[in-house]
Design a protein around this motif. Structure first.
Motif, PDB file in Angstrom:
ATOM      1  N   CYS A  38      32.508  43.720  47.473  1.00 51.71           N
ATOM      2  CA  CYS A  38      33.550  44.294  46.313  1.00 51.71           C
ATOM      3  C   CYS A  38      32.856  45.154  45.168  1.00 51.71           C
ATOM      4  CB  CYS A  38      34.585  43.345  45.487  1.00 51.71           C
ATOM      5  SG  CYS A  38      33.578  41.887  45.191  1.00 51.71           S
ATOM      6  N   PHE A  39      31.536  45.728  45.874  1.00 49.79           N
ATOM      7  CA  PHE A  39      30.658  46.530  44.941  1.00 49.79           C
ATOM      8  C   PHE A  39      30.424  47.936  45.349  1.00 49.79           C
ATOM      9  CE2 PHE A  39      29.555  42.188  43.979  1.00 49.79           C
ATOM     10  CZ  PHE A  39      29.417  41.823  42.727  1.00 49.79           C
ATOM     11  N   LEU A  40      30.159  48.837  44.689  1.00 47.02           N
ATOM     12  CA  LEU A  40      29.750  50.089  44.654  1.00 47.02           C
ATOM     13  C   LEU A  40      28.522  50.592  44.095  1.00 47.02           C
ATOM     14  CD1 LEU A  40      33.401  51.765  44.055  1.00 47.02           C
ATOM     15  CD2 LEU A  40      32.398  51.573  46.332  1.00 47.02           C
ATOM     16  N   LYS A  41      27.876  51.362  44.858  1.00 47.88           N
ATOM     17  CA  LYS A  41      26.430  51.808  44.394  1.00 47.88           C
ATOM     18  C   LYS A  41      26.462  53.396  44.017  1.00 47.88           C
ATOM     19  CE  LYS A  41      22.494  52.266  46.768  1.00 47.88           C
ATOM     20  NZ  LYS A  41      21.279  51.852  47.364  1.00 47.88           N
ATOM     21  N   TYR A  48      28.298  48.530  40.782  1.00 44.48           N
ATOM     22  CA  TYR A  48      29.390  48.127  40.090  1.00 44.48           C
ATOM     23  C   TYR A  48      30.298  47.192  40.998  1.00 44.48           C
ATOM     24  CZ  TYR A  48      28.278  52.662  37.416  1.00 44.48           C
ATOM     25  OH  TYR A  48      27.610  53.464  36.607  1.00 44.48           O
ATOM     26  N   LEU A  49      30.867  46.437  40.067  1.00 43.08           N
ATOM     27  CA  LEU A  49      32.068  45.512  40.692  1.00 43.08           C
ATOM     28  C   LEU A  49      33.360  46.494  40.839  1.00 43.08           C
ATOM     29  CD1 LEU A  49      33.050  42.993  41.515  1.00 43.08           C
ATOM     30  CD2 LEU A  49      33.395  42.224  39.069  1.00 43.08           C
ATOM     31  N   ASP A  50      33.900  46.589  41.941  1.00 36.47           N
ATOM     32  CA  ASP A  50      35.172  47.405  41.907  1.00 36.47           C
ATOM     33  C   ASP A  50      36.107  46.643  41.565  1.00 36.47           C
ATOM     34  OD1 ASP A  50      36.847  49.458  42.947  1.00 36.47           O
ATOM     35  OD2 ASP A  50      36.231  49.357  45.073  1.00 36.47           O
ATOM     36  N   PRO A 355      43.666  29.622  44.210  1.00 40.14           N
ATOM     37  CA  PRO A 355      42.693  29.570  43.214  1.00 40.14           C
ATOM     38  C   PRO A 355      42.376  30.911  42.282  1.00 40.14           C
ATOM     39  CG  PRO A 355      41.790  29.098  45.387  1.00 40.14           C
ATOM     40  CD  PRO A 355      43.238  29.375  45.712  1.00 40.14           C
ATOM     41  N   LYS A 356      42.193  31.830  43.116  1.00 33.58           N
ATOM     42  CA  LYS A 356      41.947  33.055  42.129  1.00 33.58           C
ATOM     43  C   LYS A 356      42.917  33.380  41.582  1.00 33.58           C
ATOM     44  CE  LYS A 356      39.286  34.567  46.340  1.00 33.58           C
ATOM     45  NZ  LYS A 356      38.948  35.718  47.372  1.00 33.58           N
ATOM     46  N   ILE A 357      44.310  33.203  42.066  1.00 33.28           N
ATOM     47  CA  ILE A 357      45.271  33.783  41.094  1.00 33.28           C
ATOM     48  C   ILE A 357      45.469  32.853  39.729  1.00 33.28           C
ATOM     49  CG2 ILE A 357      48.075  33.713  41.053  1.00 33.28           C
ATOM     50  CD1 ILE A 357      47.668  34.799  44.082  1.00 33.28           C
ATOM     51  N   GLU A 358      45.130  31.247  40.167  1.00 30.73           N
ATOM     52  CA  GLU A 358      45.069  30.531  39.062  1.00 30.73           C
ATOM     53  C   GLU A 358      44.095  30.987  37.942  1.00 30.73           C
ATOM     54  OE1 GLU A 358      46.840  27.569  36.910  1.00 30.73           O
ATOM     55  OE2 GLU A 358      47.815  28.607  38.831  1.00 30.73           O
ATOM     56  N   LEU A 359      42.839  31.346  38.597  1.00 32.28           N
ATOM     57  CA  LEU A 359      41.916  31.582  37.659  1.00 32.28           C
ATOM     58  C   LEU A 359      42.031  32.760  36.676  1.00 32.28           C
ATOM     59  CD1 LEU A 359      38.156  31.867  39.093  1.00 32.28           C
ATOM     60  CD2 LEU A 359      38.818  33.313  37.004  1.00 32.28           C
ATOM     61  N   LEU A 360      42.552  33.644  37.338  1.00 32.46           N
ATOM     62  CA  LEU A 360      43.202  34.732  36.528  1.00 32.46           C
ATOM     63  C   LEU A 360      44.336  34.646  35.457  1.00 32.46           C
ATOM     64  CD1 LEU A 360      44.080  37.788  39.346  1.00 32.46           C
ATOM     65  CD2 LEU A 360      42.470  37.969  37.424  1.00 32.46           C
ATOM     66  N   LYS A 361      45.166  33.652  35.967  1.00 35.93           N
ATOM     67  CA  LYS A 361      46.130  33.135  34.885  1.00 35.93           C
ATOM     68  C   LYS A 361      45.566  32.446  33.753  1.00 35.93           C
ATOM     69  CE  LYS A 361      50.376  30.267  35.085  1.00 35.93           C
ATOM     70  NZ  LYS A 361      50.764  29.330  35.602  1.00 35.93           N
ATOM     71  N   MET A 428      42.903  45.174  39.902  1.00 35.46           N
ATOM     72  CA  MET A 428      43.414  45.057  40.978  1.00 35.46           C
ATOM     73  C   MET A 428      42.330  44.894  42.177  1.00 35.46           C
ATOM     74  SD  MET A 428      46.543  47.046  43.110  1.00 35.46           S
ATOM     75  CE  MET A 428      47.309  47.684  41.335  1.00 35.46           C
ATOM     76  N   PRO A 429      41.343  43.894  42.042  1.00 36.38           N
ATOM     77  CA  PRO A 429      40.340  43.708  42.754  1.00 36.38           C
ATOM     78  C   PRO A 429      40.346  43.487  44.310  1.00 36.38           C
ATOM     79  CG  PRO A 429      40.461  41.575  41.545  1.00 36.38           C
ATOM     80  CD  PRO A 429      41.662  42.493  41.089  1.00 36.38           C
ATOM     81  N   PRO A 430      39.542  43.702  45.074  1.00 34.78           N
ATOM     82  CA  PRO A 430      39.871  43.351  46.575  1.00 34.78           C
ATOM     83  C   PRO A 430      39.914  41.934  46.783  1.00 34.78           C
ATOM     84  CG  PRO A 430      37.735  44.748  46.204  1.00 34.78           C
ATOM     85  CD  PRO A 430      38.233  44.400  44.737  1.00 34.78           C
ATOM     86  N   LEU A 431      40.884  41.675  47.503  1.00 30.45           N
ATOM     87  CA  LEU A 431      41.382  40.181  47.682  1.00 30.45           C
ATOM     88  C   LEU A 431      40.269  39.377  48.047  1.00 30.45           C
ATOM     89  CD1 LEU A 431      44.832  40.578  49.433  1.00 30.45           C
ATOM     90  CD2 LEU A 431      44.374  40.677  46.964  1.00 30.45           C
ATOM     91  N   ILE A 432      39.162  39.790  48.568  1.00 29.20           N
ATOM     92  CA  ILE A 432      38.192  39.142  48.983  1.00 29.20           C
ATOM     93  C   ILE A 432      37.083  38.792  47.932  1.00 29.20           C
ATOM     94  CG2 ILE A 432      36.351  41.264  49.329  1.00 29.20           C
ATOM     95  CD1 ILE A 432      35.281  40.064  51.737  1.00 29.20           C
ATOM     96  N   ILE A 433      37.262  39.398  46.911  1.00 28.92           N
ATOM     97  CA  ILE A 433      36.577  38.783  45.494  1.00 28.92           C
ATOM     98  C   ILE A 433      36.304  37.417  45.300  1.00 28.92           C
ATOM     99  CG2 ILE A 433      38.275  38.957  43.617  1.00 28.92           C
ATOM    100  CD1 ILE A 433      36.347  40.289  41.908  1.00 28.92           C
ATOM    101  N   SER A 434      35.044  37.197  45.234  1.00 36.22           N
ATOM    102  CA  SER A 434      34.638  35.784  44.827  1.00 36.22           C
ATOM    103  C   SER A 434      35.141  35.346  43.519  1.00 36.22           C
ATOM    104  CB  SER A 434      33.366  35.449  44.861  1.00 36.22           C
ATOM    105  OG  SER A 434      32.608  36.043  43.819  1.00 36.22           O
ATOM    106  N   GLU A 435      35.385  33.865  43.283  1.00 35.12           N
ATOM    107  CA  GLU A 435      35.755  33.340  42.061  1.00 35.12           C
ATOM    108  C   GLU A 435      34.770  33.701  40.980  1.00 35.12           C
ATOM    109  OE1 GLU A 435      37.596  29.556  41.827  1.00 35.12           O
ATOM    110  OE2 GLU A 435      38.143  29.789  44.182  1.00 35.12           O
ATOM    111  N   GLU A 436      33.332  33.499  41.439  1.00 34.67           N
ATOM    112  CA  GLU A 436      32.279  34.119  40.566  1.00 34.67           C
ATOM    113  C   GLU A 436      32.283  35.513  39.884  1.00 34.67           C
ATOM    114  OE1 GLU A 436      28.695  33.447  42.598  1.00 34.67           O
ATOM    115  OE2 GLU A 436      27.555  34.144  40.850  1.00 34.67           O
ATOM    116  N   ASN A 437      32.632  36.513  41.025  1.00 35.56           N
ATOM    117  CA  ASN A 437      32.787  37.739  40.567  1.00 35.56           C
ATOM    118  C   ASN A 437      34.072  38.122  39.774  1.00 35.56           C
ATOM    119  OD1 ASN A 437      30.400  38.756  41.288  1.00 35.56           O
ATOM    120  ND2 ASN A 437      31.102  38.889  43.575  1.00 35.56           N
TER     121      ASN A 437
END
Ligand SMILES: *Cc1c(COP(=O)(O)O)cnc(C)c1O
Length: 454
Positions: A38-41, A48-50, A355-361, A428-437
């Motif tokens: 989920c990064f762009l150079k 950058y985190l996309d 878990p990502k949706i929960e983290l966002l919340k 609206m990050p890529p769905l693949i994004i890790s919890e850390e990112n």
């Protein structure tokens, strides 16, 4: 090629979309040269985190080996032929795969078995509008010439799509050119047009919609909406029951329901399609953005047999759907889309989201406490943070101050790439994004809102 030359040529020759070019000339633009996960150079080697999935298209990350390979393999066979009077293998396989997916995920009405291809979200909508209009004519019902859409709705930038759009800043100026459409109030609870509160309002905006349909039934072709989240209008997340209510109104008054899932489709809301959340099957469904993971331009307008069959007849009956594009069903794009869908199965993408949706919340409930954050809205992996001058009165910052842009520009310093909608910060990050990112993304946004507004 060196960066200075590229920037000079860009400024000399490229007219950028949705951009005041006078301001663009004063900017130091970013040129992206590489993507990964989920990064762009950029050209200076900065990553950058996309945070907006390259404008809402990326799902499984940049440079996905499976999609790269699928396109390369197709390239070795055939880059393009036509669907006008001919077929190609990837478009057939994708249509089969997509219609199976649609029938499985949206089993509550007539199954969406028929796939009409085009190459972007706006054309998917144009096709839906023309299809719906001609459907009534083909079955012998006259006088239907008006669509109903929502305020703050967005369905693309071609004239037909703009006709059913409701974002004043984008659409107002073109009014003299547009087709007939009636706009109903948006279910925008934070700034409710009817000055009511959910849930005590009892979905009064839905009742208003019903009045509009009832009064104009004879001329109404269809209701067109972005189900559950009106994205470009400001990440307006609908109150529960509104979509289901729309479906019931459409059934009761016999008008078609067109669901524009160009942005919400392919997992963004936490389910494959937004319509699943309220067990609604539309009559016509538009898909694009996430369909190829952002690799190739492709769009789909899907419909059921009832609508399709209305177009069958002898040539002289003039029931044919006279619509098509040069790149309809492009084999490279379809190959990319097939690989994209296979990754959903292989990676169990949707299963990884809760878990990502929960983290966002959780993080958003913190961000909401900030004195200049008026509202936070979330549906699945789609987020809008509305920045205001005065939290009590909901008064926005003066438009010219571009507060949203200031936040986004600040985030770039910390290696996060975003694009706001006015003063609404969009995630609206890529769905693949890790919890850390994801945590990093939220952390940067929180700090940048503080940095800019306090
Ligand atoms: C982006 C978008 C469109 C237009 O798609 P393009 O590919 O940009 O033409 C249409 N509808 C919705 C809901 C969108 O988000």
């Amino acid at each position: 090629m060196n960066k200075e030359t590229l920037i000079r040529w860009d400024k000399k020759h490229i007219w950028h979309p949705f951009t005041q070019m006078k301001l663009w000339f004063e900017e130091e633009p970013t040129i992206f040269i590489e993507g990964r996960d989920c990064f762009l150079k950029d050209m200076d080697g900065k990553w950058y985190l996309d945070g907006v999935s390259s404008l809402w298209v990326n799902i499984h990350g940049h440079k996905r080996a499976e999609i790269d390979e699928a396109i390369k393999a197709q390239l070795d066979k055939l880059a393009h032929s036509t669907l006008l009077g001919a077929c190609n293998e990837p478009s057939i396989v994708l249509a089969k795969k997509l219609s199976s997916l649609l029938c499985e995920k949206l089993p509550w009405g007539k199954p969406l078995t028929k796939i009409f291809y085009s190459d972007n979200g706006s054309t998917a909508v144009e096709i839906a509008l023309k299809m719906a209009y001609q459907y009534w004519i083909n079955i012998g019902i006259k006088g239907k010439d008006t669509f109903v859409s929502l305020k703050e709705g967005y369905h693309g930038d071609t004239i037909g799509a703009v006709s059913v759009g409701g974002v004043e800043l984008f659409h107002e100026i073109y009014k003299p050119l547009l087709n007939k459409a009636i706009q109903a109030p948006a279910p925008y609870c934070y700034r409710c047009e009817l000055k009511l509160n959910y849930p005590s309002c009892g979905l009064a905006c839905l009742k208003e919609m019903e009045q509009i349909i009832k009064k104009n039934q004879e001329k109404i072709i269809a209701i067109i909406v972005e189900p559950l989240v009106q994205c470009a209008g400001g990440i307006i997340v609908w109150p529960q029951g509104y979509l289901k209510g729309l479906r019931e109104i459409c059934n009761k008054y016999e008008v078609l329901l067109i669901a524009d899932e160009v942005a919400t489709g392919f997992g963004r809301t936490g389910k494959m399609f937004a319509c699943q959340h309220e067990e609604v099957t539309p009559d016509i469904l538009c898909l694009s953005k996430g369909i190829t993971n952002g690799y190739m331009p492709l769009a789909v307008t899907a419909t059921n047999d009832k609508i399709f069959n209305a177009f069958l007849g002898e040539l002289e009956e003039r029931k044919t759907f006279y619509h098509g594009h040069s790149y309809t069903g492009n084999p490279l794009a379809c190959a990319a889309a097939i690989a994209n869908l296979e990754i959903f199965e292989k990676d169990k993408t949707l299963e990884s989201l809760p878990p990502k949706i929960e983290l966002l919340k959780e993080a958003l409930s913190e961000i909401e406490k900030h004195p200049h954050v008026g509202d936070v809205r979330q549906k699945g992996m789609i987020v809008g943070i509305e920045i205001v001058k005065d939290k009590g009165t909901k008064e926005p910052f003066p438009w010219k101050e571009q507060t949203g842009w200031k936040v986004v520009k600040a985030a770039r310093k910390y290696g996060v790439w975003l694009r706001p909608l006015g003063d609404i910060i969009v995630l609206m990050p890529p769905l693949i994004i890790s919890e850390e990112n994801l945590e990093r993304l939220l952390h940067v946004i929180k700090n940048c809102i503080i940095e800019v507004t306090l």
